[in-house]
Design a protein around this motif. Structure first.
Motif, PDB file in Angstrom:
ATOM      1  N   LEU A 335       0.863  -1.403   0.374  1.00 22.13           N
ATOM      2  CA  LEU A 335       0.092   0.323  -0.352  1.00 22.13           C
ATOM      3  C   LEU A 335       0.828   1.234  -0.162  1.00 22.13           C
ATOM      4  N   GLN A 336       2.187   1.126   0.861  1.00 22.93           N
ATOM      5  CA  GLN A 336       3.066   2.454   0.634  1.00 22.93           C
ATOM      6  C   GLN A 336       3.092   2.527  -0.495  1.00 22.93           C
ATOM      7  N   GLY A 337       3.017   4.381  -0.627  1.00 18.67           N
ATOM      8  CA  GLY A 337       3.088   5.053  -1.971  1.00 18.67           C
ATOM      9  C   GLY A 337       2.125   4.950  -3.102  1.00 18.67           C
ATOM     10  N   LEU A 338       1.050   3.905  -2.616  1.00 21.68           N
ATOM     11  CA  LEU A 338      -0.533   3.987  -3.620  1.00 21.68           C
ATOM     12  C   LEU A 338      -1.428   4.630  -4.027  1.00 21.68           C
ATOM     13  N   SER A 339      -1.522   5.188  -2.438  1.00 20.79           N
ATOM     14  CA  SER A 339      -2.968   6.609  -2.579  1.00 20.79           C
ATOM     15  C   SER A 339      -3.037   7.547  -2.077  1.00 20.79           C
ATOM     16  N   GLN A 340      -3.679   8.510  -2.305  1.00 20.32           N
ATOM     17  CA  GLN A 340      -3.712   9.323  -1.823  1.00 20.32           C
ATOM     18  C   GLN A 340      -5.307   9.726  -0.752  1.00 20.32           C
ATOM     19  N   LYS A 341      -5.440   8.633  -1.428  1.00 19.44           N
ATOM     20  CA  LYS A 341      -6.739   9.101  -0.102  1.00 19.44           C
ATOM     21  C   LYS A 341      -7.374   7.860   0.412  1.00 19.44           C
ATOM     22  N   VAL A 342      -7.996   7.668   1.328  1.00 21.95           N
ATOM     23  CA  VAL A 342      -8.534   6.269   2.615  1.00 21.95           C
ATOM     24  C   VAL A 342      -9.882   6.915   2.855  1.00 21.95           C
ATOM     25  N   PHE A 343     -10.563   5.645   2.533  1.00 19.77           N
ATOM     26  CA  PHE A 343     -12.588   5.393   3.261  1.00 19.77           C
ATOM     27  C   PHE A 343     -11.668   4.407   4.001  1.00 19.77           C
ATOM     28  N   GLU A 344     -11.989   4.089   5.524  1.00 22.26           N
ATOM     29  CA  GLU A 344     -12.246   4.309   6.517  1.00 22.26           C
ATOM     30  C   GLU A 344     -13.731   3.549   7.104  1.00 22.26           C
ATOM     31  N   PHE A 345     -13.740   2.564   6.834  1.00 21.06           N
ATOM     32  CA  PHE A 345     -15.236   1.530   6.749  1.00 21.06           C
ATOM     33  C   PHE A 345     -15.082   1.567   8.670  1.00 21.06           C
ATOM     34  N   LYS A 346     -16.020   2.130   9.304  1.00 21.01           N
ATOM     35  CA  LYS A 346     -16.313   1.954  10.980  1.00 21.01           C
ATOM     36  C   LYS A 346     -17.547   1.976  11.329  1.00 21.01           C
ATOM     37  N   ASP A 347     -17.844   1.005  12.055  1.00 20.74           N
ATOM     38  CA  ASP A 347     -19.253   1.639  12.343  1.00 20.74           C
ATOM     39  C   ASP A 347     -20.046   1.561  12.157  1.00 20.74           C
ATOM     40  N   LYS A 348     -20.291   1.157  10.656  1.00 18.34           N
ATOM     41  CA  LYS A 348     -21.450   1.125  10.081  1.00 18.34           C
ATOM     42  C   LYS A 348     -21.113   2.533   8.919  1.00 18.34           C
ATOM     43  N   ARG A 349     -20.399   2.780   9.318  1.00 19.29           N
ATOM     44  CA  ARG A 349     -19.740   4.375   8.486  1.00 19.29           C
ATOM     45  C   ARG A 349     -18.955   4.485   7.561  1.00 19.29           C
ATOM     46  N   VAL A 350     -19.008   5.366   6.736  1.00 17.66           N
ATOM     47  CA  VAL A 350     -17.703   5.146   5.629  1.00 17.66           C
ATOM     48  C   VAL A 350     -16.675   6.585   5.515  1.00 17.66           C
ATOM     49  N   ILE A 351     -15.877   7.308   6.752  1.00 16.51           N
ATOM     50  CA  ILE A 351     -15.423   8.040   6.536  1.00 16.51           C
ATOM     51  C   ILE A 351     -14.252   8.373   5.972  1.00 16.51           C
ATOM     52  N   GLU A 352     -14.249   9.667   4.833  1.00 15.50           N
ATOM     53  CA  GLU A 352     -12.775   9.638   4.134  1.00 15.50           C
ATOM     54  C   GLU A 352     -12.391  10.472   4.851  1.00 15.50           C
ATOM     55  N   HIS A 353     -10.645  10.474   4.718  1.00 16.22           N
ATOM     56  CA  HIS A 353      -9.288  10.765   5.073  1.00 16.22           C
ATOM     57  C   HIS A 353      -8.745  11.226   4.361  1.00 16.22           C
ATOM     58  N   PHE A 354      -8.168  12.141   3.318  1.00 21.16           N
ATOM     59  CA  PHE A 354      -7.666  12.983   2.685  1.00 21.16           C
ATOM     60  C   PHE A 354      -6.428  12.760   3.368  1.00 21.16           C
ATOM     61  N   GLU A 355      -5.311  12.453   3.257  1.00 19.14           N
ATOM     62  CA  GLU A 355      -4.081  11.654   3.468  1.00 19.14           C
ATOM     63  C   GLU A 355      -3.485   9.881   2.999  1.00 19.14           C
ATOM     64  N   THR A 356      -2.584   9.827   2.707  1.00 24.50           N
ATOM     65  CA  THR A 356      -2.071   8.214   2.257  1.00 24.50           C
ATOM     66  C   THR A 356      -2.322   7.530   3.603  1.00 24.50           C
ATOM     67  N   VAL A 357      -2.482   6.246   2.967  1.00 25.34           N
ATOM     68  CA  VAL A 357      -3.050   4.841   3.769  1.00 25.34           C
ATOM     69  C   VAL A 357      -1.460   4.995   5.100  1.00 25.34           C
ATOM     70  N   ASP A 358       0.031   6.203   4.745  1.00 25.28           N
ATOM     71  CA  ASP A 358       0.565   5.351   5.514  1.00 25.28           C
ATOM     72  C   ASP A 358       0.582   6.605   6.700  1.00 25.28           C
ATOM     73  N   ALA A 359       0.466   7.773   6.715  1.00 25.45           N
ATOM     74  CA  ALA A 359      -0.427   9.011   7.259  1.00 25.45           C
ATOM     75  C   ALA A 359      -1.269   8.531   7.989  1.00 25.45           C
ATOM     76  N   PHE A 360      -2.217   7.460   8.024  1.00 25.54           N
ATOM     77  CA  PHE A 360      -3.711   6.898   9.127  1.00 25.54           C
ATOM     78  C   PHE A 360      -3.485   5.846   8.928  1.00 25.54           C
ATOM     79  N   LEU A 361      -2.422   5.308   8.880  1.00 29.01           N
ATOM     80  CA  LEU A 361      -2.334   3.644   9.408  1.00 29.01           C
ATOM     81  C   LEU A 361      -0.815   4.541  11.513  1.00 29.01           C
TER      82      LEU A 361
END
Length: 377
Positions: A335-361
């Motif tokens: 995943l490293q270096g492959l994404s510019q945006k993350v959609f997190e699936f959690k608690d029946k919601r889909v949350i948009e994060h404007f960051e790389t997956v590295d930053a998100f993790l």
């Protein structure tokens, strides 16, 4: 898979044997398994193609090559450096030995008919016969690079989803999800297994019914790799026929090389799909996808059953891909270096994060540590 791992770990064994344990579990579970093995396990022997996982949990790497075993007191990344050093030493010893052999052969050629040198010549010949030739590890310099074939330009917004909801009977997977993905964006879906990542993909592909609105954009050509992609191959075709029917242009000249890099070599390319194992079918389905002209890729756990070299080839192709990408994967190195945006699936919601997956993790790791510290206090 999580249940099977838990059953093993709860036995508190002296030795844990793990063969590709990170296949089919989510990132949070992989991280939890890492921490357990680091802090609780007595001894672990693991086979894995997940570079980050094995780097984090191991302090020893055993390589089996050319009928020999090499034992390194190092993790995988350190082993790669040490293996290069070993090959350089082998190459130096090989050259010195070949020079010595050439000198002995010249001596034999020069004096083999000379009576006074007969004993010396025989002695040198016996020495050459007993000499163990220095072997040099094979080095893969093929550096195969793949690019997805050119495809027509898609519309500005390949995916627009509004107020999307999906339930199975009384079980709500996600509710009121909004998602807009622009042309050329590379996004990652993350979340625990069962939180709705694959369900969202099926909704986008129109494979399931749902509430709300989800539209694919103009001029979309989708390349879709599902977790069951292997089962969709034509069982009556051979390995080579499977890729030959989709390949177009100059890439056809490289088909055997490409199949070889995905571990189909020699007579393997003539095997029928019907006799392939599940892992072999998955690799073949990935090769087929790499040869199709698309402008929108949806990949659901594409690295299961791929070795490290094959994953590197796929990742290189995705980095060069100028279309839109939705990626579901638990492989952090991939995943490293492959994404510019993350959609997190959690608690029946889909949350948009404007960051790389590295930053998100990393942010999730820090927050988890903080919560644990607060709970302990």
């Amino acid at each position: 898979m999580r249940i099977e791992l838990a059953k093993i770990l709860l036995q508190k064994p002296d030795l844990i044997l793990l063969d590709e344990p990170t296949n089919h579990i989510d990132i949070e579970s992989v991280v939890w398994l890492e921490q357990f093995l680091i802090n609780k396990a007595k001894a672990v022997l693991v086979i894995s193609h997940d570079k980050t996982f094995i780097d984090n949990i191991t302090n020893r790497t055993i390589e089996v090559t050319m009928g020999r075993i090499y034992d390194y007191k190092a993790n995988y990344s350190q082993y790669l450096t040490l293996r290069l050093d070993r090959r350089e030493h082998q190459l130096k010893a090989f050259k010195e030995q070949q020079k010595q052999i050439a000198e002995h052969e010249r001596f034999i050629e020069r004096f083999k008919g000379t009576f006074s040198k007969t004993n010396q010549v025989r002695s040198v010949e016996r020495m050459l016969e007993k000499m163990e030739i220095v072997e040099v590890d094979e080095l893969d310099n093929s550096a195969l690079k793949l690019r997805f074939p050119a495809c027509k330009r898609s519309g500005d917004y390949p995916v627009i989803a509004k107020n999307l909801s999906k339930s199975y009977d009384n079980h709500v997977v996600f509710d009121g999800a909004d998602m807009t993905i622009e042309r050329g964006e590379k996004v990652c879906f993350v979340g625990r297994n069962g939180e709705g990542k694959s369900t969202m993909i099926k909704a986008i592909m129109g494979e399931i019914e749902f509430e709300g609105d989800c539209q694919l954009g103009h001029n979309i050509e989708v390349g879709y790799f599902a977790q069951n992609q292997a089962s969709l191959l034509d069982a009556e075709l051979s390995v080579f026929q499977t890729v030959d029917e989709v390949a177009k242009g100059e890439i056809r000249m490289q088909l055997k090389n490409i199949l070889g890099r995905f571990m189909f070599s020699g007579d393997d390319i003539d095997k029928k799909v019907s006799v392939l194992s599940g892992g072999e079918r998955t690799r073949l389905a990935m090769v087929k996808l790499l040869l199709e002209p698309v402008n929108f890729l949806i990949l659901d756990e594409p690295t299961n059953h791929l070795d490290i070299k094959s994953k590197d080839i796929l990742k290189g192709a995705l980095q060069e891909f100028d279309g839109t990408l939705i990626l579901v994967s638990h492989d952090r190195d991939f995943l490293q270096g492959l994404s510019q945006k993350v959609f997190e699936f959690k608690d029946k919601r889909v949350i948009e994060h404007f960051e790389t997956v590295d930053a998100f993790l990393e942010r999730n790791r820090v927050e988890s540590m903080r919560e644990h510290a607060e709970g302990a206090s």
